[in-house]
Design a protein around this motif. Structure first.
Motif, PDB file in Angstrom:
ATOM      1  N   ALA A 361      23.912 -63.819  41.475  1.00  0.00           N
ATOM      2  CA  ALA A 361      22.500 -63.790  41.093  1.00  0.00           C
ATOM      3  C   ALA A 361      22.371 -63.367  39.630  1.00  0.00           C
ATOM      4  N   LYS A 362      21.800 -64.239  38.830  1.00  0.00           N
ATOM      5  CA  LYS A 362      21.648 -63.954  37.403  1.00  0.00           C
ATOM      6  C   LYS A 362      20.542 -62.919  37.193  1.00  0.00           C
ATOM      7  N   ALA A 363      20.768 -61.983  36.303  1.00  0.00           N
ATOM      8  CA  ALA A 363      19.761 -60.962  36.011  1.00  0.00           C
ATOM      9  C   ALA A 363      18.512 -61.623  35.416  1.00  0.00           C
ATOM     10  N   PRO A 364      17.310 -61.175  35.792  1.00  0.00           N
ATOM     11  CA  PRO A 364      16.066 -61.776  35.285  1.00  0.00           C
ATOM     12  C   PRO A 364      15.765 -61.282  33.859  1.00  0.00           C
ATOM     13  N   GLU A 365      16.508 -61.802  32.907  1.00  0.00           N
ATOM     14  CA  GLU A 365      16.450 -61.271  31.542  1.00  0.00           C
ATOM     15  C   GLU A 365      15.048 -61.328  30.945  1.00  0.00           C
ATOM     16  N   ASP A 366      14.352 -62.470  31.132  1.00  0.00           N
ATOM     17  CA  ASP A 366      13.015 -62.580  30.542  1.00  0.00           C
ATOM     18  C   ASP A 366      12.037 -61.594  31.179  1.00  0.00           C
ATOM     19  N   THR A 367      12.175 -61.364  32.496  1.00  0.00           N
ATOM     20  CA  THR A 367      11.279 -60.421  33.176  1.00  0.00           C
ATOM     21  C   THR A 367      11.594 -58.985  32.775  1.00  0.00           C
ATOM     22  N   VAL A 368      12.878 -58.679  32.603  1.00  0.00           N
ATOM     23  CA  VAL A 368      13.267 -57.352  32.108  1.00  0.00           C
ATOM     24  C   VAL A 368      12.618 -57.107  30.749  1.00  0.00           C
ATOM     25  N   ALA A 372       9.767 -54.179  30.144  1.00  0.00           N
ATOM     26  CA  ALA A 372      10.046 -53.137  29.151  1.00  0.00           C
ATOM     27  C   ALA A 372       8.999 -53.158  28.043  1.00  0.00           C
ATOM     28  N   GLY A 373       8.630 -54.362  27.607  1.00  0.00           N
ATOM     29  CA  GLY A 373       7.635 -54.475  26.542  1.00  0.00           C
ATOM     30  C   GLY A 373       6.280 -53.936  26.952  1.00  0.00           C
ATOM     31  N   GLU A 374       5.832 -54.271  28.145  1.00  0.00           N
ATOM     32  CA  GLU A 374       4.536 -53.803  28.624  1.00  0.00           C
ATOM     33  C   GLU A 374       4.510 -52.282  28.766  1.00  0.00           C
ATOM     34  N   LEU A 375       5.559 -51.724  29.381  1.00  0.00           N
ATOM     35  CA  LEU A 375       5.578 -50.277  29.597  1.00  0.00           C
ATOM     36  C   LEU A 375       5.662 -49.518  28.276  1.00  0.00           C
ATOM     37  N   ARG A 376       6.421 -50.046  27.327  1.00  0.00           N
ATOM     38  CA  ARG A 376       6.547 -49.369  26.021  1.00  0.00           C
ATOM     39  C   ARG A 376       5.229 -49.432  25.261  1.00  0.00           C
ATOM     40  N   SER A 377       4.524 -50.558  25.363  1.00  0.00           N
ATOM     41  CA  SER A 377       3.269 -50.700  24.612  1.00  0.00           C
ATOM     42  C   SER A 377       2.171 -49.795  25.174  1.00  0.00           C
ATOM     43  N   HIS A 378       2.206 -49.504  26.471  1.00  0.00           N
ATOM     44  CA  HIS A 378       1.184 -48.649  27.079  1.00  0.00           C
ATOM     45  C   HIS A 378       1.309 -47.206  26.601  1.00  0.00           C
ATOM     46  N   GLY A 379       2.533 -46.724  26.536  1.00  0.00           N
ATOM     47  CA  GLY A 379       2.731 -45.346  26.094  1.00  0.00           C
ATOM     48  C   GLY A 379       2.347 -44.304  27.126  1.00  0.00           C
ATOM     49  N   GLU A 380       1.933 -44.719  28.302  1.00  0.00           N
ATOM     50  CA  GLU A 380       1.575 -43.796  29.383  1.00  0.00           C
ATOM     51  C   GLU A 380       1.914 -44.476  30.708  1.00  0.00           C
ATOM     52  N   PRO A 381       1.976 -43.723  31.804  1.00  0.00           N
ATOM     53  CA  PRO A 381       2.361 -44.314  33.087  1.00  0.00           C
ATOM     54  C   PRO A 381       1.451 -45.462  33.510  1.00  0.00           C
ATOM     55  N   VAL A 382       2.059 -46.446  34.182  1.00  0.00           N
ATOM     56  CA  VAL A 382       1.357 -47.652  34.622  1.00  0.00           C
ATOM     57  C   VAL A 382       1.640 -47.836  36.111  1.00  0.00           C
ATOM     58  N   SER A 383       0.610 -48.166  36.879  1.00  0.00           N
ATOM     59  CA  SER A 383       0.808 -48.415  38.307  1.00  0.00           C
ATOM     60  C   SER A 383       1.512 -49.753  38.498  1.00  0.00           C
ATOM     61  N   THR A 384       2.159 -49.908  39.649  1.00  0.00           N
ATOM     62  CA  THR A 384       2.850 -51.163  39.930  1.00  0.00           C
ATOM     63  C   THR A 384       1.853 -52.320  40.039  1.00  0.00           C
ATOM     64  N   GLU A 385       0.635 -52.045  40.520  1.00  0.00           N
ATOM     65  CA  GLU A 385      -0.383 -53.094  40.603  1.00  0.00           C
ATOM     66  C   GLU A 385      -0.800 -53.575  39.214  1.00  0.00           C
ATOM     67  N   ASP A 386      -1.008 -52.634  38.291  1.00  0.00           N
ATOM     68  CA  ASP A 386      -1.385 -53.019  36.922  1.00  0.00           C
ATOM     69  C   ASP A 386      -0.251 -53.794  36.251  1.00  0.00           C
ATOM     70  N   LEU A 387       0.979 -53.355  36.509  1.00  0.00           N
ATOM     71  CA  LEU A 387       2.113 -54.059  35.918  1.00  0.00           C
ATOM     72  C   LEU A 387       2.182 -55.478  36.455  1.00  0.00           C
ATOM     73  N   ALA A 388       1.880 -55.670  37.724  1.00  0.00           N
ATOM     74  CA  ALA A 388       1.906 -57.005  38.327  1.00  0.00           C
ATOM     75  C   ALA A 388       0.897 -57.934  37.655  1.00  0.00           C
ATOM     76  N   GLU A 389      -0.233 -57.379  37.238  1.00  0.00           N
ATOM     77  CA  GLU A 389      -1.242 -58.195  36.563  1.00  0.00           C
ATOM     78  C   GLU A 389      -0.823 -58.569  35.146  1.00  0.00           C
ATOM     79  N   GLU A 390       0.002 -57.734  34.542  1.00  0.00           N
ATOM     80  CA  GLU A 390       0.364 -57.938  33.140  1.00  0.00           C
ATOM     81  C   GLU A 390       1.662 -58.719  32.955  1.00  0.00           C
ATOM     82  N   VAL A 391       2.526 -58.702  33.965  1.00  0.00           N
ATOM     83  CA  VAL A 391       3.796 -59.418  33.863  1.00  0.00           C
ATOM     84  C   VAL A 391       3.773 -60.586  34.842  1.00  0.00           C
ATOM     85  N   ASP A 392       3.781 -61.778  34.312  1.00  0.00           N
ATOM     86  CA  ASP A 392       3.674 -62.987  35.129  1.00  0.00           C
ATOM     87  C   ASP A 392       5.063 -63.352  35.660  1.00  0.00           C
ATOM     88  N   ALA A 393       5.373 -62.838  36.852  1.00  0.00           N
ATOM     89  CA  ALA A 393       6.663 -63.119  37.483  1.00  0.00           C
ATOM     90  C   ALA A 393       6.538 -62.863  38.970  1.00  0.00           C
TER      91      ALA A 393
END
Length: 556
Positions: A361-368, A372-393
């Motif tokens: 199974a190849k690692a999901p490099e683009d999703t990683v 990482a980009g979304e969480l770093r840009s927020h600078g504060e904790p993010v719920s899994t639901e919010d992350l799901a809305e921001e990362v299209d995967a």
């Protein structure tokens, strides 16, 4: 525990569930739960693992949350509770995505009111914040992780959603935890304890030996000859009243249909079972086999998990599975009634390339990168639901990316289950590279497990002793009930492992640290932390000082 408490557990088991006797392992695990300990129980298929949580739940102050990976498995367990319990036992309910909203609300209400004390959920449900919040309000007294080997990348059938369970347990205030599995080698057990965060835990490990199972391997050099031999073997087994019903495992969906069709042409009641079938057809085959309406099911690895059929008389593998862990889990479905059963592995070395492909199974490099980009840009904790809305995967791909980043130390999970970027000064590309290194390390381990399976197939020593050694259990003498013993090639006495005690940590100059997993007469198997399983010539290790106590090698 006091004798009085032990006696009460026995009384509850008989009065409420109709079990007049409990095994020593069942009782030991129950006592540990009631005494307030987390428990890891590794008991063979058919040993009554469910009783370990069902009985203690009756004396705990709150419901039991049972995390189970398959809806069919949940249904079997709930039906089993309904069939076997007395009037004093509360109901069992499930909450899953296949239900209508009204059904889910009725299930929640049953647990809130106390009419239901067993709540079954798939791990995917626990990725939802509102579900975990509702559970926290219920005051869950016991968290049960069924098929707990799924939490470990060291074991078979690893599932990304299982890795999130440790943080869910913490969010629930860390009630008592019971982790249950039928197969877990020592490194898998260590990984389960670490990933679930078990506290003051007790381990109850039953013997892995199933002496009623006759083990054999048939080696072939060409695919056509192997297929004909598989069909001949299954026809012979089903033609014998002593071995009429069984399972055939195949590597691909196409192969399940090929073997099922060929067997059906011979008048054998056979059907295929694989993930490409619709849910209704899978349920129909599962039920028909359990009810004795089929002689043979030809399946991929998913079939049989949790199936309660004691009289499976043979398990034939038409091709090598991905590991000894998977193999032991699958053959454990035979002979649960204690009567003899035949276990046959048809092996062609070239088939291992199929398993290497299936496990690559190849690692999901683009999703990683995106996570990482979304969480770093927020600078504060993010719920899994919010992350799901921001990362299209897809959810599974996103969960795997989060897990890799967390294992790499680039992402953390707080007490509320929210995700945060661990170090704002860490560039996203470096976080990604660390995560991909973790994925590559896991992949090396998975691929090495395929090699260990081939060594089981190739051994001329007692096949049972070889299999048990993988799970950290030493068999003093050849078993006398496998093909190598019958051929007279098994050694008369086990290897002296004084120089390399099983379980000891060792170091290798190139491969780093690891643990001795098994010792045979002429070789030993070590699970290295970075490169996975390696089998070494025992004499070469001694002659060249290849292994030393952990930490004694230094870098050049």
């Amino acid at each position: 525990m006091s004798d009085e408490h032990t006696a009460e557990l026995r009384r509850l088991a008989e009065r409420c569930f109709g079990w007049p006797e409990l095994s020593a392992e069942q009782l030991e695990a129950m006592e540990a739960v009631v005494a307030g300990h987390d428990v890891l129980a590794v008991l063979p298929t058919g040993a009554g693992k469910s009783a370990i949580y069902q009985v203690p739940t009756l004396v705990l102050d709150g419901p039991a949350l049972v995390v189970s990976p398959l809806l069919a498995l949940q249904r079997d367990q709930i039906e089993g509770l309904a069939d076997n319990v007395g009037d004093e036992v509360p109901d069992a309910v499930a909450i899953n995505s296949a239900q209508r909203a009204k059904e889910r609300e009725e299930a929640w209400e049953a647990v809130r009111s106390g009419t239901a004390a067993y709540l079954f959920l798939a791990p995917e449900q626990l990725a939802k914040d509102e579900v975990v919040a509702e559970l926290a309000e219920l005051g869950v007294a016991l968290v049960v992780i069924d098929e707990a080997h799924c939490v470990s990348a060291w074991g078979h059938d690893f599932r990304p959603d299982y890795l999130r369970l440790g943080s869910v347990i913490d969010r629930l205030g860390h009630p008592r935890v019971v982790a249950l599995t039928a197969t877990a080698a020592p490194p898998v057990r260590e990984d389960i304890v670490r990933r679930l965060g078990l506290r003051e835990h007790r381990e109850v490990i039953a013997s892995f030996d199933r002496p009623n199972l006759h083990l054999a391997v048939r080696r072939h050099t060409d695919d056509h000859g192997k297929r004909e031999a598989v069909l001949a073997e299954v026809r012979a087994l089903t033609g014998d009243p002593a071995t009429r019903g069984g399972l055939v495992y195949a590597a691909t969906r196409r192969d399940t249909e090929f073997y099922a069709d060929e067997l059906a042409k011979s008048g054998i009641r056979a059907e295929a079972y694989h993930a490409g079938m619709n849910g209704d057809d899978r349920t129909r085959v599962h039920q028909a086999y359990r009810d004795g309406e089929l002689d043979v099911v030809v399946a991929t690895s998913a079939f049989g998990m949790g199936i309660d059929k004691p009289d499976v008389r043979f398990v034939v593998h038409a091709s090598a599975p991905d590991s000894l862990d998977s193999y032991y889990q699958q053959i454990g479905r035979a002979g649960r009634d204690g009567e003899p059963a035949r276990i046959v592995l048809f092996y062609r070395p070239e088939d291992l390339s199929v398993q290497r492909f299936l496990t690559a199974a190849k690692a999901p490099e683009d999703t990683v990168d995106a996570v990482a980009g979304e969480l770093r840009s927020h600078g504060e904790p993010v719920s899994t639901e919010d992350l799901a809305e921001e990362v299209d995967a897809p959810a599974a791909r996103r969960t795997r990316a989060v897990n890799l980043l967390e294992q790499a130390g680039a992402v953390t999970t707080d007490e509320h289950g929210e995700l945060a970027y661990a170090d704002p000064d860490l560039p996203v590309d470096q976080a990604r590279e660390r995560a991909l290194e973790v994925a590559e390390r896991n992949q090396r381990l998975i691929q090495s497990r395929v090699r260990v399976l081939s060594e089981y197939a190739d051994t001329t020593d007692c096949r049972r002793r070889h299999l048990l050694a993988y799970f950290g259990e030493q068999l003093a003498q050849p078993c006398g009930w496998c093909d190598t013993c019958e051929a007279g090639t098994a050694s008369a006495a086990p290897a002296d492992s004084a120089e390399f005690p099983v379980g000891n940590r060792v170091s290798h100059a190139e491969w780093g640290g690891g643990a001795v997993l098994a010792v045979d007469e002429d070789r030993l198997t070590v699970l290295f932390d970075e490169v996975g399983y390696k089998t070494l010539s025992r004499q070469a290790v001694l002659d060249n000082d290849l292994l030393r106590p952990a930490g004694t090698f230094t870098e050049a």
